[in-house]
Design a protein around this motif. Sequence first.
Motif, PDB file in Angstrom:
ATOM      1  N   GLY A   1      39.389  35.370  51.484  1.00 51.31           N
ATOM      2  CA  GLY A   1      39.673  34.061  50.896  1.00 51.31           C
ATOM      3  C   GLY A   1      40.726  34.090  49.819  1.00 51.31           C
ATOM      4  N   ALA A   2      41.257  35.253  49.490  1.00 52.15           N
ATOM      5  CA  ALA A   2      42.312  35.320  48.482  1.00 52.15           C
ATOM      6  C   ALA A   2      43.475  36.104  49.052  1.00 52.15           C
ATOM      7  N   ARG A   3      44.680  35.739  48.668  1.00 48.73           N
ATOM      8  CA  ARG A   3      45.846  36.430  49.210  1.00 48.73           C
ATOM      9  C   ARG A   3      46.265  37.604  48.332  1.00 48.73           C
ATOM     10  N   LEU A   4      46.272  37.403  47.034  1.00 51.73           N
ATOM     11  CA  LEU A   4      46.781  38.459  46.160  1.00 51.73           C
ATOM     12  C   LEU A   4      45.664  39.180  45.408  1.00 51.73           C
ATOM     13  N   THR A   5      44.873  38.446  44.680  1.00 53.16           N
ATOM     14  CA  THR A   5      43.799  39.073  43.897  1.00 53.16           C
ATOM     15  C   THR A   5      42.551  39.098  44.767  1.00 53.16           C
ATOM     16  N   ALA A   6      42.452  40.129  45.581  1.00 47.34           N
ATOM     17  CA  ALA A   6      41.470  40.118  46.660  1.00 47.34           C
ATOM     18  C   ALA A   6      40.024  40.218  46.167  1.00 47.34           C
ATOM     19  N   SER A   7      39.714  41.237  45.347  1.00 45.25           N
ATOM     20  CA  SER A   7      38.329  41.481  44.908  1.00 45.25           C
ATOM     21  C   SER A   7      37.376  41.500  46.087  1.00 45.25           C
ATOM     22  N   TYR A   8      37.781  42.136  47.186  1.00 44.21           N
ATOM     23  CA  TYR A   8      36.971  42.116  48.395  1.00 44.21           C
ATOM     24  C   TYR A   8      35.872  43.163  48.340  1.00 44.21           C
ATOM     25  N   MET A   9      36.109  44.226  47.589  1.00 47.28           N
ATOM     26  CA  MET A   9      35.123  45.308  47.573  1.00 47.28           C
ATOM     27  C   MET A   9      34.126  45.095  46.454  1.00 47.28           C
ATOM     28  N   ARG A  10      32.926  45.584  46.688  1.00 41.20           N
ATOM     29  CA  ARG A  10      31.882  45.515  45.684  1.00 41.20           C
ATOM     30  C   ARG A  10      31.329  46.913  45.480  1.00 41.20           C
ATOM     31  N   VAL A  11      30.680  47.101  44.339  1.00 39.94           N
ATOM     32  CA  VAL A  11      29.991  48.366  44.137  1.00 39.94           C
ATOM     33  C   VAL A  11      28.873  48.423  45.174  1.00 39.94           C
ATOM     34  N   GLY A  12      28.895  49.398  46.052  1.00 39.27           N
ATOM     35  CA  GLY A  12      27.889  49.511  47.100  1.00 39.27           C
ATOM     36  C   GLY A  12      28.353  48.998  48.440  1.00 39.27           C
ATOM     37  N   GLY A  13      29.582  48.581  48.563  1.00 41.79           N
ATOM     38  CA  GLY A  13      30.052  48.139  49.876  1.00 41.79           C
ATOM     39  C   GLY A  13      31.123  47.083  49.782  1.00 41.79           C
ATOM     40  N   LEU A  14      30.929  46.026  50.570  1.00 39.55           N
ATOM     41  CA  LEU A  14      31.910  44.951  50.613  1.00 39.55           C
ATOM     42  C   LEU A  14      31.191  43.636  50.346  1.00 39.55           C
ATOM     43  N   VAL A  15      31.967  42.626  50.003  1.00 37.82           N
ATOM     44  CA  VAL A  15      31.323  41.341  49.712  1.00 37.82           C
ATOM     45  C   VAL A  15      30.762  40.727  50.988  1.00 37.82           C
ATOM     46  N   ALA A  16      31.452  40.917  52.115  1.00 41.33           N
ATOM     47  CA  ALA A  16      30.976  40.372  53.386  1.00 41.33           C
ATOM     48  C   ALA A  16      31.636  41.142  54.507  1.00 41.33           C
TER      49      ALA A  16
END
Lengths: 196, 452
Positions: free
Chosen positions: B207-222
């Motif tokens: 859902g974001a092009r530049l500031t992704a923040s896709y990864m989470r501690v323990g895996g991925l957001v989705a």
Amino acid sequence: MVSDSITGPNPTMSTVPRESSRAYTQTPEQAERSVEKLQAQFPDLFFEVRRFRDEVTVYVPREHLVPVCQFLKSDEETRYNFLSDLTGNDWPDRDPRFEVIYQLYSLKHFGYLRLKVRVPEDNCVCPSVTGVWRTANWHERETFDMFGIHFEGHPDLRRILLPEEWDGHPLRQTEEIGWEEPEFTVRKVQRDLAKG
Amino acid sequence: MARTKTRQDPTKIFDNIRDDMAPVEAMQRRGDMAQASTLAEREAAQLSGRGSIVEVLEPKAPGDSERMVINMGPQHPSTHGVLRLVLELDGETVTKVEPVIGYLHTGMEKTMQSKLYQQAIVVTDRFDYTNPMGNNLVYCLAVEKLLGAEIPERAQALRVICAELSRLSAHMVWLATHALDLGAMTVYFYCFREREMILDMFDQICGARLTASYMRVGGLVADAPPEFLRSLDDFLKIIDERIDEYAYLLSGNEIFRGRTIGIGALTQEEIIDLGVSGPIARAAGIDWDVRKNNPYSGYENYDFEVPIGANSDVYDRYLVRVEEMRQSASILKQALGSLKDGPVRCADRKISLPPREELATSMEAVIHHFKLVTEGFHPPKNQEVYVACESPKGQIAFYIASDGSNKPYRCHLRGPSFVNLQALTPMLEGRLLADVVAIIGSIDIVLGEVDR
């Protein structure tokens, strides 16, 4: 005693014991051998060693830092020729309050070793390792800038990220995280109104 | 700014002086050059904040030539941000260089230390903003090592896919701007055409092009949506031939070769001594890639080559990076081909959130969810980790020290741009002023990571 589980103050959850992660392939053997070699080279010194998740930390007495680094860099077996990182940390409750952290890396055996030097607040000086690795220059300037630790023997110890006239050292834990109020017109109107 | 008005009667000479004209220009048009240049210097000095923009030094010894100190930046298109260089010139030869940094310093490390471990992920996007996923990855790996978390296979593979896409897009930005600095306009449009496809894919996956923040501690957001995998497949069908297209435009280009071959070379010893990593080190013949030598997130499962240069000059850095793009595409193909089904978050409920559907049926899941969102997790007390990855710029690493609370006690980024920028001085000294732009471009700095 190092626990591999999370020690959280959380009564609703039980702590699940877990094997140490397999995702990290770093092996501590080379670092352990280097520590033995270091101890053999400097038999009069006591090196406190800590281990956590395959990472080895060696506490080096402040006045012996440069010879120790020189040895670790030039010895054929240890050969930590690459200073990956240098930074500081601040523990206001501890007695030597500051510590300087050196992340050594080898481009020969690709292993890491962490050195730490404790620096007291009243004599906030640490020997510079710019003579061993040139890359330490900017790292030490940054650590000086952020923590106020002076590096003795540094060729050009000035602030690097903050302006020269900056007051204080922002990454000390005693420094509050601050903010500036943006000067919007509405605030000025409110102030003027309050003044009457 | 006060406007200058002439007191004389308007004559033909002053016809082209308008009221809204800047004072310097008005003076120049009136022919008052001496006054105009003093004013221009004063204005420039005010803008740069320190001294005059051009300073002429007296010769040190009789017979020495006159040397000149000029400021390049902080507002200069080829410094790729707000880098300021104080150059001392002897004619056209650079005799001394002092990089001045910190214009973009916003205290990001302090900000991270004031946030929960999961909240600090958004700050990592802003370090090297051309490589957001790679920064997410190294931070998450560091916190996971601190916690001792196991990451499922699918999450690791998707992380590799995202990190490699990020590397491709970062190299495209680099190639585009580097070529533009050296006068090649078309490459810019070609690179940004493909980068746009990557950013659209990031949009699909998080859902974001530049500031992704896709990864989470323990895996991925989705999990990755099917349309992402389809676009990735389409992208991989064309990318090899597009990379050949860029290389075709530059590799044989006389101007590009003339301005890059033999420029800015350092020896291997100097490179190691200065802590330089990444494509610059590899262009000098140092066979070192963190992905190969200290593999993380399952990079050991992919088959790829580490390109090595021979001459350590700007042209070899270009060759190494272009070859890295091809290797990234190859890793992406392997990762997409071997992507297995499975969970994308680790099973430990104290680290990653429970699946949404469990919240409707399980009281325990609700408690875990609430505790994790409001309080976060507590890594072991008084422990520290140092985790390094390969970013497009070089060895990126996080040092995180924990005091047992839910916020990182000390969080330090080893930014490859910061360290590599130090090598600018030895690369530039003794070279011509025209090489400055080529050499800055070849280091590939991102000031967000330098100044933090």
